[in-house]
Scaffold this active site. Structure first.
Site, PDB file in Angstrom:
ATOM      1  N   LYS A  61       0.827  -1.216   0.000  1.00 39.56           N
ATOM      2  CA  LYS A  61       0.000   0.000   0.000  1.00 39.56           C
ATOM      3  C   LYS A  61       0.855   1.258   0.000  1.00 39.56           C
ATOM      4  O   LYS A  61       0.368   2.344  -0.308  1.00 39.56           O
ATOM      5  CB  LYS A  61      -0.937  -0.019   1.215  1.00 39.56           C
ATOM      6  CG  LYS A  61      -1.959  -1.149   1.181  1.00 39.56           C
ATOM      7  CD  LYS A  61      -2.918  -1.096   2.348  1.00 39.56           C
ATOM      8  CE  LYS A  61      -2.271  -1.491   3.658  1.00 39.56           C
ATOM      9  NZ  LYS A  61      -1.850  -2.911   3.705  1.00 39.56           N
ATOM     10  N   PHE A 100      12.572  -6.036   3.229  1.00 39.50           N
ATOM     11  CA  PHE A 100      13.554  -6.870   3.934  1.00 39.50           C
ATOM     12  C   PHE A 100      12.890  -7.658   5.046  1.00 39.50           C
ATOM     13  O   PHE A 100      13.056  -8.880   5.165  1.00 39.50           O
ATOM     14  CB  PHE A 100      14.681  -5.972   4.462  1.00 39.50           C
ATOM     15  CG  PHE A 100      15.433  -6.496   5.658  1.00 39.50           C
ATOM     16  CD1 PHE A 100      15.995  -7.761   5.655  1.00 39.50           C
ATOM     17  CD2 PHE A 100      15.601  -5.694   6.786  1.00 39.50           C
ATOM     18  CE1 PHE A 100      16.693  -8.242   6.760  1.00 39.50           C
ATOM     19  CE2 PHE A 100      16.295  -6.166   7.886  1.00 39.50           C
ATOM     20  CZ  PHE A 100      16.840  -7.446   7.883  1.00 39.50           C
ATOM     21  N   ASP A 105      10.438 -12.580   7.173  1.00 44.05           N
ATOM     22  CA  ASP A 105       9.333 -13.006   8.027  1.00 44.05           C
ATOM     23  C   ASP A 105       8.521 -14.116   7.371  1.00 44.05           C
ATOM     24  O   ASP A 105       8.133 -15.095   8.027  1.00 44.05           O
ATOM     25  CB  ASP A 105       8.440 -11.804   8.347  1.00 44.05           C
ATOM     26  CG  ASP A 105       7.346 -12.136   9.347  1.00 44.05           C
ATOM     27  OD1 ASP A 105       7.670 -12.384  10.520  1.00 44.05           O
ATOM     28  OD2 ASP A 105       6.167 -12.147   8.954  1.00 44.05           O
ATOM     29  N   ASP A 109       7.966 -17.788   8.958  1.00 41.96           N
ATOM     30  CA  ASP A 109       6.604 -18.194   9.322  1.00 41.96           C
ATOM     31  C   ASP A 109       6.013 -19.218   8.366  1.00 41.96           C
ATOM     32  O   ASP A 109       4.878 -19.660   8.563  1.00 41.96           O
ATOM     33  CB  ASP A 109       5.682 -16.964   9.361  1.00 41.96           C
ATOM     34  CG  ASP A 109       5.963 -16.059  10.544  1.00 41.96           C
ATOM     35  OD1 ASP A 109       6.690 -16.491  11.462  1.00 41.96           O
ATOM     36  OD2 ASP A 109       5.463 -14.918  10.552  1.00 41.96           O
ATOM     37  N   ARG A 114       1.635 -13.140  -0.032  1.00 44.99           N
ATOM     38  CA  ARG A 114       1.943 -11.802   0.480  1.00 44.99           C
ATOM     39  C   ARG A 114       1.574 -10.801  -0.607  1.00 44.99           C
ATOM     40  O   ARG A 114       1.985 -10.922  -1.747  1.00 44.99           O
ATOM     41  CB  ARG A 114       3.422 -11.693   0.818  1.00 44.99           C
ATOM     42  CG  ARG A 114       3.912 -10.303   1.165  1.00 44.99           C
ATOM     43  CD  ARG A 114       3.404  -9.828   2.522  1.00 44.99           C
ATOM     44  NE  ARG A 114       3.971 -10.609   3.612  1.00 44.99           N
ATOM     45  CZ  ARG A 114       3.689 -10.386   4.896  1.00 44.99           C
ATOM     46  NH1 ARG A 114       2.860  -9.402   5.228  1.00 44.99           N
ATOM     47  NH2 ARG A 114       4.225 -11.146   5.839  1.00 44.99           N
ATOM     48  N   ASP A 176       8.491 -12.568  19.158  1.00 43.87           N
ATOM     49  CA  ASP A 176       7.350 -13.172  18.479  1.00 43.87           C
ATOM     50  C   ASP A 176       7.611 -14.643  18.175  1.00 43.87           C
ATOM     51  O   ASP A 176       6.756 -15.507  18.376  1.00 43.87           O
ATOM     52  CB  ASP A 176       7.076 -12.400  17.187  1.00 43.87           C
ATOM     53  CG  ASP A 176       5.827 -12.886  16.475  1.00 43.87           C
ATOM     54  OD1 ASP A 176       4.876 -13.315  17.143  1.00 43.87           O
ATOM     55  OD2 ASP A 176       5.804 -12.829  15.229  1.00 43.87           O
ATOM     56  N   LYS A 202       8.176  -4.899  17.079  1.00 45.88           N
ATOM     57  CA  LYS A 202       8.111  -5.502  15.748  1.00 45.88           C
ATOM     58  C   LYS A 202       7.384  -4.625  14.731  1.00 45.88           C
ATOM     59  O   LYS A 202       7.665  -4.707  13.535  1.00 45.88           O
ATOM     60  CB  LYS A 202       7.415  -6.873  15.833  1.00 45.88           C
ATOM     61  CG  LYS A 202       7.390  -7.623  14.512  1.00 45.88           C
ATOM     62  CD  LYS A 202       6.682  -8.970  14.619  1.00 45.88           C
ATOM     63  CE  LYS A 202       6.597  -9.653  13.274  1.00 45.88           C
ATOM     64  NZ  LYS A 202       5.900 -10.959  13.336  1.00 45.88           N
ATOM     65  N   PHE A 241      -3.068  -0.694  15.230  1.00 46.35           N
ATOM     66  CA  PHE A 241      -2.905  -1.240  13.881  1.00 46.35           C
ATOM     67  C   PHE A 241      -2.682  -2.747  13.922  1.00 46.35           C
ATOM     68  O   PHE A 241      -3.293  -3.500  13.161  1.00 46.35           O
ATOM     69  CB  PHE A 241      -1.720  -0.551  13.196  1.00 46.35           C
ATOM     70  CG  PHE A 241      -1.278  -1.221  11.921  1.00 46.35           C
ATOM     71  CD1 PHE A 241      -1.900  -0.936  10.711  1.00 46.35           C
ATOM     72  CD2 PHE A 241      -0.228  -2.139  11.918  1.00 46.35           C
ATOM     73  CE1 PHE A 241      -1.504  -1.552   9.539  1.00 46.35           C
ATOM     74  CE2 PHE A 241       0.184  -2.758  10.747  1.00 46.35           C
ATOM     75  CZ  PHE A 241      -0.460  -2.464   9.552  1.00 46.35           C
ATOM     76  N   ASP A 245      -4.790  -5.876  12.476  1.00 46.39           N
ATOM     77  CA  ASP A 245      -4.154  -6.804  11.542  1.00 46.39           C
ATOM     78  C   ASP A 245      -4.341  -8.247  12.008  1.00 46.39           C
ATOM     79  O   ASP A 245      -4.583  -9.151  11.193  1.00 46.39           O
ATOM     80  CB  ASP A 245      -2.676  -6.473  11.406  1.00 46.39           C
ATOM     81  CG  ASP A 245      -2.001  -7.252  10.291  1.00 46.39           C
ATOM     82  OD1 ASP A 245      -2.284  -6.966   9.108  1.00 46.39           O
ATOM     83  OD2 ASP A 245      -1.195  -8.152  10.599  1.00 46.39           O
ATOM     84  N   ASP A 246      -4.237  -8.475  13.313  1.00 50.09           N
ATOM     85  CA  ASP A 246      -4.443  -9.812  13.863  1.00 50.09           C
ATOM     86  C   ASP A 246      -5.878 -10.294  13.619  1.00 50.09           C
ATOM     87  O   ASP A 246      -6.114 -11.466  13.311  1.00 50.09           O
ATOM     88  CB  ASP A 246      -4.144  -9.830  15.359  1.00 50.09           C
ATOM     89  CG  ASP A 246      -2.666  -9.651  15.671  1.00 50.09           C
ATOM     90  OD1 ASP A 246      -1.850  -9.689  14.733  1.00 50.09           O
ATOM     91  OD2 ASP A 246      -2.338  -9.467  16.855  1.00 50.09           O
TER      92      ASP A 246
END
Length: 290
Positions: A61, A100, A105, A109, A114, A176, A202, A241, A245-246
């Site tokens: 975005k 990066f 990530d 994960d 993405r 995390d 994070k 935020f 997002d979660d």
């Protein structure tokens, strides 16, 4: 002066569009491609670098990057063309930093998509080469900063800002990861205090504070108290935020949010589980644990 519009009206003329911001990316990506060290690589390596950057850097975005110019114009409505260019360049440094983080990530994960496309490491020709690509993306930030800001009196402050933010974010990423290692669930670690610490380090520093701090540096702000006040506000914004997002990771439509959520599958210490643990009964807690 009588013919000049008010400062707030003049500011509108400088508001950057996403398209104009993307034009700056093309120039910076070309700078990386023409870097003396890159130029010495064989053609297939240069092609890889170009495709890797285009795949990972400009597809989001771009809110973080474009916020630098918004911040500068708030502080300095009559910013010069050179200052506006500087803000856009710093904005892209933040987008390179974001790329990066995300490339690394997603690999850690085992994410699937993405930004509406397969994660970079999921491409069959990439795999674990993504580890080095993430390092290259980070290193590119400092090539850009060196080329465009090395003669500025605030150059070392920018370097410190990006290096400190990267360090902060890496500590948040570590917390995390080790709070919820694969295949192991320890609900005692899933506390809102831990969650807030993860989010602060994070997400909040690089997503909210870094763009505004860059704008403040360009705008000539020297008060350390001002930077600290900005940081406090940005941490609160970052927390909100990330909670949102979660929620979207669990309930959002992948076609809309651009990714398939894996937080629950990965046993992440997220807002939903931390908030749920505060409210659930012991029987419900045992179900979750089992």
């Amino acid at each position: 002066m009588a013919d000049q519009p008010p400062a707030k009206q003049r500011k509108v003329d400088y508001t950057v569009s996403k398209e104009a911001f993307l034009d700056v990316f093309k120039k910076l990506a070309q700078d990386i491609s023409e870097d003396p060290y890159v130029a010495r690589q064989p053609a297939y390596a240069q092609k890889w670098i170009s495709e890797m950057q285009n795949y990972n850097v400009p597809k989001g975005k771009l809110n973080r990057g474009m916020a630098v110019l918004d911040g500068l114009l708030t502080l300095k409505p009559e910013a010069s063309a050179a200052e506006i260019e500087g803000a856009n360049i710093l904005g892209w440094c933040i987008e390179w930093l974001q790329a990066f983080f995300l490339v690394a990530d997603d690999l850690m994960d085992d994410s699937i998509t993405r930004r509406g496309q397969p994660c970079w490491y999921k491409r069959p020709e990439v795999g674990t080469v993504a580890c080095n690509d993430s390092i290259f993306l980070e290193a590119s930030i400092y090539r850009i900063l060196k080329k465009h800001f090395r003669d500025k009196p605030y150059y070392t402050r920018l370097l410190d800002l990006f290096l400190e933010t990267t360090f902060q974010t890496s500590t948040g990423q570590l917390l995390d990861l080790i709070t919820a290692p694969p295949g192991k669930v320890d609900l005692a670690k899933y506390e809102m205090k831990t969650y807030n610490t993860i989010v602060e380090f994070k997400t909040a520093y690089y997503s909210f504070y870094l763009p505004l701090a860059c704008a403040m540096v360009l705008g000539g702000v020297e008060s350390e108290a001002a930077y600290e006040s900005c940081k406090e506000i940005c941490i609160e914004m970052g927390t909100y935020f990330q909670a949102q997002d979660d929620y979207l990771d669990c309930f959002g439509d992948p076609a809309v949010i651009g990714k398939i959520g894996t937080d629950i599958e990965d046993n992440k210490c997220g807002w939903l589980i931390c908030k749920g643990l505060e409210k659930m009964t012991e029987d419900q807690r045992r179900v979750i644990q089992d």
